[in-house]
Write a protein that holds these residues in place. Structure first.
Motif, PDB file in Angstrom:
ATOM      1  N   ILE A  81       0.829  -1.200   0.000  1.00  8.16           N
ATOM      2  CA  ILE A  81       0.000   0.000   0.000  1.00  8.16           C
ATOM      3  C   ILE A  81       0.861   1.247   0.000  1.00  8.16           C
ATOM      4  N   LEU A  82       1.817   1.296   0.907  1.00  6.13           N
ATOM      5  CA  LEU A  82       2.679   2.482   0.939  1.00  6.13           C
ATOM      6  C   LEU A  82       3.846   2.314  -0.025  1.00  6.13           C
ATOM      7  N   ALA A 189      -4.905  -7.988  -1.236  1.00  2.47           N
ATOM      8  CA  ALA A 189      -5.873  -7.009  -0.742  1.00  2.47           C
ATOM      9  C   ALA A 189      -6.761  -7.640   0.329  1.00  2.47           C
ATOM     10  N   LEU A 193      -7.440  -6.593   4.136  1.00  3.99           N
ATOM     11  CA  LEU A 193      -8.784  -6.254   4.623  1.00  3.99           C
ATOM     12  C   LEU A 193      -9.160  -7.072   5.859  1.00  3.99           C
ATOM     13  N   THR A 196      -7.682  -6.100   9.187  1.00  6.60           N
ATOM     14  CA  THR A 196      -8.226  -4.799   9.596  1.00  6.60           C
ATOM     15  C   THR A 196      -9.581  -5.013  10.260  1.00  6.60           C
ATOM     16  N   LEU A 224     -10.181   0.532  17.610  1.00  9.86           N
ATOM     17  CA  LEU A 224      -9.039   1.260  17.062  1.00  9.86           C
ATOM     18  C   LEU A 224      -7.763   0.893  17.815  1.00  9.86           C
ATOM     19  N   LEU A 227      -6.567  -2.453  16.798  1.00  5.08           N
ATOM     20  CA  LEU A 227      -5.986  -2.424  15.457  1.00  5.08           C
ATOM     21  C   LEU A 227      -4.572  -1.853  15.501  1.00  5.08           C
TER      22      LEU A 227
ATOM     23  N   LEU B   9       3.468   7.133   6.714  1.00  6.84           N
ATOM     24  CA  LEU B   9       2.991   6.034   7.537  1.00  6.84           C
ATOM     25  C   LEU B   9       1.830   6.458   8.413  1.00  6.84           C
ATOM     26  N   LEU B  10       1.983   7.624   9.003  1.00  7.73           N
ATOM     27  CA  LEU B  10       0.891   8.102   9.861  1.00  7.73           C
ATOM     28  C   LEU B  10      -0.398   8.140   9.071  1.00  7.73           C
ATOM     29  N   GLY B  12      -1.069   6.223   6.631  1.00  4.42           N
ATOM     30  CA  GLY B  12      -1.508   4.840   6.446  1.00  4.42           C
ATOM     31  C   GLY B  12      -2.257   4.329   7.665  1.00  4.42           C
ATOM     32  N   VAL B  13      -1.696   4.605   8.820  1.00  3.97           N
ATOM     33  CA  VAL B  13      -2.340   4.157  10.050  1.00  3.97           C
ATOM     34  C   VAL B  13      -3.703   4.824  10.185  1.00  3.97           C
ATOM     35  N   THR B  16      -6.274   3.125   7.894  1.00  7.54           N
ATOM     36  CA  THR B  16      -6.835   1.861   8.368  1.00  7.54           C
ATOM     37  C   THR B  16      -7.682   2.098   9.609  1.00  7.54           C
ATOM     38  N   GLY B  17      -7.224   3.004  10.447  1.00  8.50           N
ATOM     39  CA  GLY B  17      -7.966   3.287  11.661  1.00  8.50           C
ATOM     40  C   GLY B  17      -9.305   3.928  11.367  1.00  8.50           C
ATOM     41  N   VAL B  19     -11.520   3.221   9.384  1.00 11.16           N
ATOM     42  CA  VAL B  19     -12.617   2.264   9.267  1.00 11.16           C
ATOM     43  C   VAL B  19     -13.203   1.981  10.635  1.00 11.16           C
ATOM     44  N   ALA B  20     -12.292   1.750  11.582  1.00  9.73           N
ATOM     45  CA  ALA B  20     -12.773   1.478  12.930  1.00  9.73           C
ATOM     46  C   ALA B  20     -13.427   2.722  13.512  1.00  9.73           C
ATOM     47  N   LEU B 281     -13.356  -0.641   1.233  1.00  8.50           N
ATOM     48  CA  LEU B 281     -11.946  -0.737   1.609  1.00  8.50           C
ATOM     49  C   LEU B 281     -11.246  -1.796   0.763  1.00  8.50           C
ATOM     50  N   LEU B 285      -8.059  -1.169  -1.515  1.00 12.12           N
ATOM     51  CA  LEU B 285      -6.825  -1.914  -1.281  1.00 12.12           C
ATOM     52  C   LEU B 285      -6.400  -2.657  -2.543  1.00 12.12           C
TER      53      LEU B 285
END
Ligand code: SF4
Ligand code: SF4
Ligand code: SF4
Lengths: 401, 311
Positions: A81-82, A189, A193, A196, A224, A227, B9-10, B12-13, B16-17, B19-20, B281, B285
């Motif tokens: 992803i990154l 992917a 997912l 997550t 959160l 995760l 990165l932040l 990225g986190v 993903t976060g 979603v929660a 998502l 992805l």
């Protein structure tokens, strides 16, 4: 053929080394308790009770175990992803620990539930699925994710088999490899997912216990926090494992690559702690920290464990120090594990008339599951191209990231 | 060069976060609390009337084919220490250490209006059904014990000593109700300390008793105004309690009127509403992975297609 095949090589060498033999003996001893669990039932073999229906088989084997299995998730997130291609050589070993970690967690569930044979009714009765249940979501996701992980890892096996003697394995590998290859981006992917979803849901699971969960842990942000903590643990496991394999198996040290990976852990750890305190502050619960008891003690311990590695890895120089890196990642793993054990057992308060401390059989079953995991790891890296090949460098073109 | 750009990165986190986090930031997705079913039935137990004769405990065993629990009495007589794998109903004694205050307390499932146990159970072994009764179907129960983790009243019990253990809890004698009988416990109670009926009638009766004798009844804590426990607690329950000692001393927790599963399910629904977020998502992805791989291939001039991933 995979394009980075040359990056990985089997470790080779004799399998029955002394540590391996000890491991097998430990496993066989523990396996006696596997039998005991099913022969005697949960009441006799565990310390579980109506107040503490979940013990270490859930809290450690599943909740901590899957987080330790998040190496594959954490690294894949960076690589795919990154687009930090530099980490490529680490993906396969990370995937292997993930596949094993999740497989072991699934096995552990069968020890824990009272009627494991009925777990198979879950996929069979979609009309009965309870989408309100976070645990249901975890169960379904984990089942799928185990399959996805092994598929993601399958090129490593097929590489080996397609060069082996003609026969079933070779034919299947030759046929399946291109299919898996085509499907790979979508598998990857899915591999991003599913964790997550279920790693956050592992937090939601405890949210439903309401007041029984101590207010320092009980927050709508549990998903959160779970995760973020699994990402931190995932990176730490990769660092830890790589350092270990270079130490024990004599592989090339990957310190520069690990150092940059460690750089990622710093913000992850900081975010975790920050979110926790801001959340407690906003909901006016910081005052709880004023009393000194078991709960504040554990909370402070967790915070220290989370912040220590962040400080240890703050400077690039410290990140390049292999010993420091190893220690920091060990603390990080400990931090996440303590947090999860606390959220599932220590901070869970069913009332004074109940108490729980794992029985000997429970500990042995857990040890047995871990031993089996390590045994399988050793066998697989010995015979299949998982670890980075000695002397291989990351391809120049991906280093541009 | 550090290969990791912290800001990326932040992000990225955070992605993903997010979603929660949608679960918390989207009140529009909040769940609607369940209402009392129109045909809801229940029990009303009044501590001022109970004489602790335990006739209901025996009757409950007979009604549910459960053997007496003689473990504490050395095999002599029925003496369950608490609800357990063979006991769906128990009379407990509360005694204050330094005052003559004492009370009996009848423990059984409260048949919550919005039950946490039903929300927990993965494939609906526990369900709220006719008359709002929370029933158990072992056919779907894997013995995961999540229901035990979440019940605020510690009601579901497990047959720990069995090899194919089931959950055991009061199902309001729904097998007897079907035959036109009333629950075992209410049928035998010599003082009508526990009575069976429609929830709205029971609630009205309970309020009438409080109005008639406001001094006699207590609230949650010492000094609180008298209340009917279960009218609103944890979203309301179908079995109600009246007490002459504060409810907290009887072990009934101080719950707000918010249904126990409310927060967890609001979060869960927020994330999984119509499965939109996970599917979206996944699409994102997938697309990003695909694009990144193509970019790499282009950069390296490789021609062997969008090949393997697990390297
Ligand atoms: S009292 Fe417990 S077991 Fe009974 S319905 Fe409520 S949550 Fe379920
Ligand atoms: S133990 Fe059985 S009834 Fe209870 S939540 Fe699990 S599957 Fe449902
Ligand atoms: S309603 Fe039936 S099962 Fe429930 S406590 Fe009364 S007798 Fe027992």
């Amino acid at each position: 053929m995979s394009r980075y095949a040359h990056l990985h090589a089997p470790v080779g060498g004799p399998l029955w080394s002394r540590p391996f033999r000890i491991l097998v003996v430990v496993f066989v001893f523990c396996a006696l308790f596997f039998v005991y669990r099913f022969a005697a039932g949960l009441g006799a073999s565990t310390a579980l009770n109506d107040g503490y229906p979940w013990g270490i088989w859930i809290a450690f084997d599943v909740v901590v175990g899957t987080a330790l299995g998040c190496g594959g998730y954490a690294v894949a997130l960076l690589v795919y992803i990154l687009n930090k291609g530099t980490y490529h050589p680490l993906v396969r070993p990370a995937l292997l620990t993930s596949a094993l970690g999740y497989t072991m967690a699934s096995i552990a569930i069968h020890f824990d539930v009272g009627r494991p044979w009925l777990l198979y009714r879950i996929p069979l009765f979609p009309a009965h699925w309870n989408f309100n249940s976070a645990l249901f979501e975890v169960a379904l996701c984990v089942m799928t994710y185990v399959a996805v992980l092994w598929l993601e890892l399958s090129p490593a096996f097929m590489e080996k088999w397609s060069q082996g003697p003609a026969g079933f394995l070779r034919r299947t590998s030759e046929k399946a490899a291109p299919i898996v290859d085509k499907a790979m981006p979508w598998l990857i992917a899915l591999g991003l997912l599913l964790p997550t979803m279920h790693q956050s849901s592992l937090g939601t699971v405890m949210l439903l216990t309401g007041q029984k969960l101590h207010p320092l842990w009980n927050t709508p942000l549990l998903p959160l926090l779970f995760l973020v903590s699994c990402l931190g643990m995932g990176y730490a496991v990769v660092v830890f494992e790589s350092a270990l394999s270079s130490g024990i198996l004599g592989r090339r040290r990957e310190t520069p690559m690990l150092a940059s990976l460690a750089g990622v852990m710093v913000p992850v750890l900081a975010v975790f702690t920050l979110v926790r305190f801001v959340d407690l502050g906003l909901r006016g619960r910081l005052g709880l920290l004023g009393t000194f008891d078991l709960y504040t003690g554990m909370f402070v311990l967790e915070t220290v464990l989370f912040l220590a590695p962040a400080f240890m890895l703050l400077s690039p120089k410290a990140r390049n120090d292999a010993g420091n890196l190893f220690r920091a990642s060990m603390i990080m793993i400990l931090a996440g594990s303590v947090y999860r054990l606390d959220a599932y057992i220590v901070a869970f308060r069913p009332g004074d008339r109940f108490s729980y401390f794992p029985s000997f059989a429970e500990l042995m079953v857990t040890l047995g599951v871990v031993a089996l995991e390590v045994i399988l790891y050793v066998v697989i890296v010995k015979y299949f191209p998982i670890l980075s090949a000695p002397g291989a460098e990351a391809p120049a073109r991906t280093a541009r990231a | 060069m550090s290969a990791v750009d912290r800001r990326t990165l932040l992000k990225g986190v955070a992605a993903t976060g997010a979603v929660a986090a949608t679960g918390i930031s989207l009140p529009a997705h909040g769940r609607v609390a369940k209402a009392v079913p129109p045909d809801a039935v229940g029990l009303l137990y009044d501590t001022t009337l109970c004489i602790g004769c335990k006739a209901c405990v025996v009757a409950c065993r007979e009604a549910n084919d459960k053997k007496p629990d003689t473990r504490l009495s050395g095999g002599l007589w029925d003496m369950p220490a608490d609800l357990n794998g063979q006991t769906k109903n128990v009379i407990k004694l509360y005694k204050d250490a330094d005052s003559p205050e004492r009370s009996y307390f009848k423990a059984q499932c409260l048949h919550c209006v919005d039950p946490a146990c039903v929300g927990a159970c993965m494939i609906g072994a526990l369900q709220k059904r006719e008359f709002g009764i929370v029933t158990y179907d072992p056919f779907f129960c894997s013995g995961c014990r999540y229901c035990q983790m979440v019940c605020p009243f510690e009601i579901p019990k497990f047959e720990w000593e069995k090899l194919a253990p089931k959950i055991v809890k009061c199902e309001l004698c729904n097998h007897r109700l079907k035959e036109g009988k009333e629950p075992g416990c209410t049928e035998v109670c010599p003082r009508h300390a526990v009575v069976y009926g429609k929830r709205e009638d029971l609630l009205a009766e309970a309020k009438r008793r409080i109005a008639e004798n406001p001094k006699k009844y207590k609230g949650q804590k010492a000094g609180d105004p008298p209340k009917v426990y279960g009218e609103t607690e944890g979203g309301g329950t179908q079995c109600l309690y009246l007490s002459h000692v504060p409810f907290e001393k009887l072990g009934l927790p101080d719950l707000s009127s918010e249904p126990v599963p409310h927060v967890a399910q609001t979060v869960q629904h927020g994330i999984y509403q119509g499965f939109v977020a996970p599917v979206a998502l996944y699409a994102v992805l997938g697309a990003v992975v695909f694009r990144n791989r193509r970019k790499q291939d282009a950069a390296s001039g490789e021609t062997d297609g969008p090949a393997g991933g697990a390297e």
